[in-house]
Design a protein around this motif. Sequence first.
Motif, mmCIF file in Angstrom:
data_model
loop_
_atom_site.group_PDB
_atom_site.id
_atom_site.type_symbol
_atom_site.label_atom_id
_atom_site.label_comp_id
_atom_site.label_asym_id
_atom_site.label_seq_id
_atom_site.Cartn_x
_atom_site.Cartn_y
_atom_site.Cartn_z
ATOM 1 N N LYS A 127 -13.732 7.949 6.110
ATOM 2 C CA LYS A 127 -14.344 8.714 5.151
ATOM 3 C C LYS A 127 -13.353 9.916 4.663
ATOM 4 O O LYS A 127 -13.325 10.037 3.330
ATOM 5 C CB LYS A 127 -15.904 9.492 5.209
ATOM 6 C CG LYS A 127 -16.851 8.384 5.494
ATOM 7 C CD LYS A 127 -17.070 7.136 4.664
ATOM 8 C CE LYS A 127 -18.254 6.277 4.986
ATOM 9 N NZ LYS A 127 -18.441 5.309 3.580
ATOM 10 N N LEU A 128 -12.779 10.484 5.547
ATOM 11 C CA LEU A 128 -11.901 11.427 5.033
ATOM 12 C C LEU A 128 -10.578 10.929 4.415
ATOM 13 O O LEU A 128 -10.034 11.605 3.560
ATOM 14 C CB LEU A 128 -11.339 12.264 6.295
ATOM 15 C CG LEU A 128 -12.377 13.114 7.104
ATOM 16 C CD1 LEU A 128 -11.799 13.803 8.381
ATOM 17 C CD2 LEU A 128 -12.862 14.488 5.960
ATOM 18 N N GLU A 129 -10.048 9.650 4.822
ATOM 19 C CA GLU A 129 -9.145 9.245 4.173
ATOM 20 C C GLU A 129 -9.575 8.720 2.660
ATOM 21 O O GLU A 129 -8.722 8.740 1.638
ATOM 22 C CB GLU A 129 -8.802 7.749 4.819
ATOM 23 C CG GLU A 129 -7.621 7.090 4.253
ATOM 24 C CD GLU A 129 -7.255 5.775 5.259
ATOM 25 O OE1 GLU A 129 -6.309 5.177 4.671
ATOM 26 O OE2 GLU A 129 -7.720 5.524 6.136
ATOM 27 N N GLU A 130 -10.753 8.220 2.555
ATOM 28 C CA GLU A 130 -11.328 7.721 1.221
ATOM 29 C C GLU A 130 -11.306 9.245 0.354
ATOM 30 O O GLU A 130 -11.165 9.019 -0.814
ATOM 31 C CB GLU A 130 -12.695 7.169 1.298
ATOM 32 C CG GLU A 130 -12.742 5.898 1.843
ATOM 33 C CD GLU A 130 -14.178 5.242 1.974
ATOM 34 O OE1 GLU A 130 -15.024 5.736 1.470
ATOM 35 O OE2 GLU A 130 -13.987 4.181 2.585
ATOM 36 N N LEU A 131 -11.890 10.341 1.233
ATOM 37 C CA LEU A 131 -11.756 11.358 0.319
ATOM 38 C C LEU A 131 -10.766 11.861 -0.307
ATOM 39 O O LEU A 131 -10.369 12.108 -1.363
ATOM 40 C CB LEU A 131 -12.528 12.619 1.218
ATOM 41 C CG LEU A 131 -12.752 13.905 0.602
ATOM 42 C CD1 LEU A 131 -13.535 14.040 -0.892
ATOM 43 C CD2 LEU A 131 -13.171 14.974 1.681
ATOM 44 N N GLY A 132 -9.464 11.815 0.626
ATOM 45 C CA GLY A 132 -8.050 12.105 0.332
ATOM 46 C C GLY A 132 -7.670 11.237 -0.831
ATOM 47 O O GLY A 132 -7.003 11.612 -1.830
ATOM 48 N N GLN A 133 -7.930 9.601 -0.982
ATOM 49 C CA GLN A 133 -7.802 9.055 -1.986
ATOM 50 C C GLN A 133 -8.322 9.409 -3.348
ATOM 51 O O GLN A 133 -7.760 9.373 -4.313
ATOM 52 C CB GLN A 133 -7.716 7.491 -1.449
ATOM 53 C CG GLN A 133 -6.955 6.968 -0.515
ATOM 54 C CD GLN A 133 -7.394 5.663 0.199
ATOM 55 O OE1 GLN A 133 -8.349 5.163 -0.500
ATOM 56 N NE2 GLN A 133 -6.542 5.111 0.913
ATOM 57 N N ARG A 143 -9.440 12.366 -4.093
ATOM 58 C CA ARG A 143 -8.835 13.560 -4.723
ATOM 59 C C ARG A 143 -7.392 13.329 -5.206
ATOM 60 O O ARG A 143 -7.108 13.896 -6.312
ATOM 61 C CB ARG A 143 -8.673 14.548 -3.543
ATOM 62 C CG ARG A 143 -10.052 15.016 -2.993
ATOM 63 C CD ARG A 143 -9.751 16.000 -1.725
ATOM 64 N NE ARG A 143 -11.025 16.722 -1.570
ATOM 65 C CZ ARG A 143 -11.026 17.526 -0.186
ATOM 66 N NH1 ARG A 143 -10.100 17.491 0.552
ATOM 67 N NH2 ARG A 143 -12.115 18.068 0.060
ATOM 68 N N THR A 144 -6.605 12.450 -4.722
ATOM 69 C CA THR A 144 -5.530 11.995 -5.493
ATOM 70 C C THR A 144 -5.680 11.348 -6.706
ATOM 71 O O THR A 144 -5.018 11.696 -7.677
ATOM 72 C CB THR A 144 -4.741 11.154 -4.472
ATOM 73 O OG1 THR A 144 -4.476 11.673 -3.248
ATOM 74 C CG2 THR A 144 -3.181 10.989 -5.243
ATOM 75 N N GLU A 145 -6.633 10.525 -6.799
ATOM 76 C CA GLU A 145 -6.995 9.610 -8.176
ATOM 77 C C GLU A 145 -7.597 10.882 -9.013
ATOM 78 O O GLU A 145 -7.391 10.677 -10.339
ATOM 79 C CB GLU A 145 -7.963 8.657 -7.657
ATOM 80 C CG GLU A 145 -8.375 7.829 -8.996
ATOM 81 C CD GLU A 145 -7.494 6.976 -9.447
ATOM 82 O OE1 GLU A 145 -7.727 6.678 -10.702
ATOM 83 O OE2 GLU A 145 -6.405 6.710 -9.015
ATOM 84 N N GLU A 146 -8.362 11.820 -8.595
ATOM 85 C CA GLU A 146 -8.831 12.755 -9.603
ATOM 86 C C GLU A 146 -7.758 13.465 -10.192
ATOM 87 O O GLU A 146 -7.775 13.885 -11.209
ATOM 88 C CB GLU A 146 -9.919 13.512 -8.653
ATOM 89 C CG GLU A 146 -10.519 14.725 -9.333
ATOM 90 C CD GLU A 146 -11.392 15.842 -8.796
ATOM 91 O OE1 GLU A 146 -12.292 16.662 -9.187
ATOM 92 O OE2 GLU A 146 -10.881 15.879 -7.579
#
Length: 210
Positions: free
Chosen positions: A54-60, A62-65
């Motif tokens: 989930k943290l990895e998905e959150l980082g991705q 944020r990058t996409e955002e």
Amino acid sequence: MNLSTEVRRLRDMDWGELDIKESGGWPFLLQLICCVLVLGLTLAGTYWYLAAPKLEELGQARTEEARLIRDYQSKAAQAAHLEVMREEMAILEERMNTLRDMLPTGAEVPSLIDNISEAAISNQLSIEFIRLRSPVSQEFYVEQPFDIRVRGGYHRIAEFLANVASLPRIVTQHDLTLEPMEDAGGEQLQLSMLARTYSYRQSGEEEEAP
């Protein structure tokens, strides 16, 4: 519970005789240490299998955002200048149409040759030849080269070149050479040059064979 007693029991116990089935009789401190270890391993396993992805998905996310925000800011800046860009585009299209109108069509090339001949005659030049070469197709236009050779006085030749350059259709001049005519006692010059005119090629128009 006496802490010093429990510490003494833990220190005096025989570690080689520990049996998991008798864990209820272990010293309290040992039981506490084992509980802490089990709890730590449980939390680490939970983090590894549940939280880390989930943290990895959150980082991705944020990058996409951040990328979407940059795209939005870029498009917002373009939208703010949209009217100016439309005006500039209209000006460029008008200039393009003006330049396009200065390019002769294939059917107008003979008329252009006649205009060049008239310019030579009006400047009292003798025309040795005006000879068309094969057209050369480029990506957006067709290049029509032709060789010109005329004879006459220096100032007449200079005026002729100026007349050719000022024709309503675009004609570029290349490889100019001037040579004195021996049979005229050096009073006349011979001008040889390569001239080019250009025709706009519509999209989808077939290329001419070389």
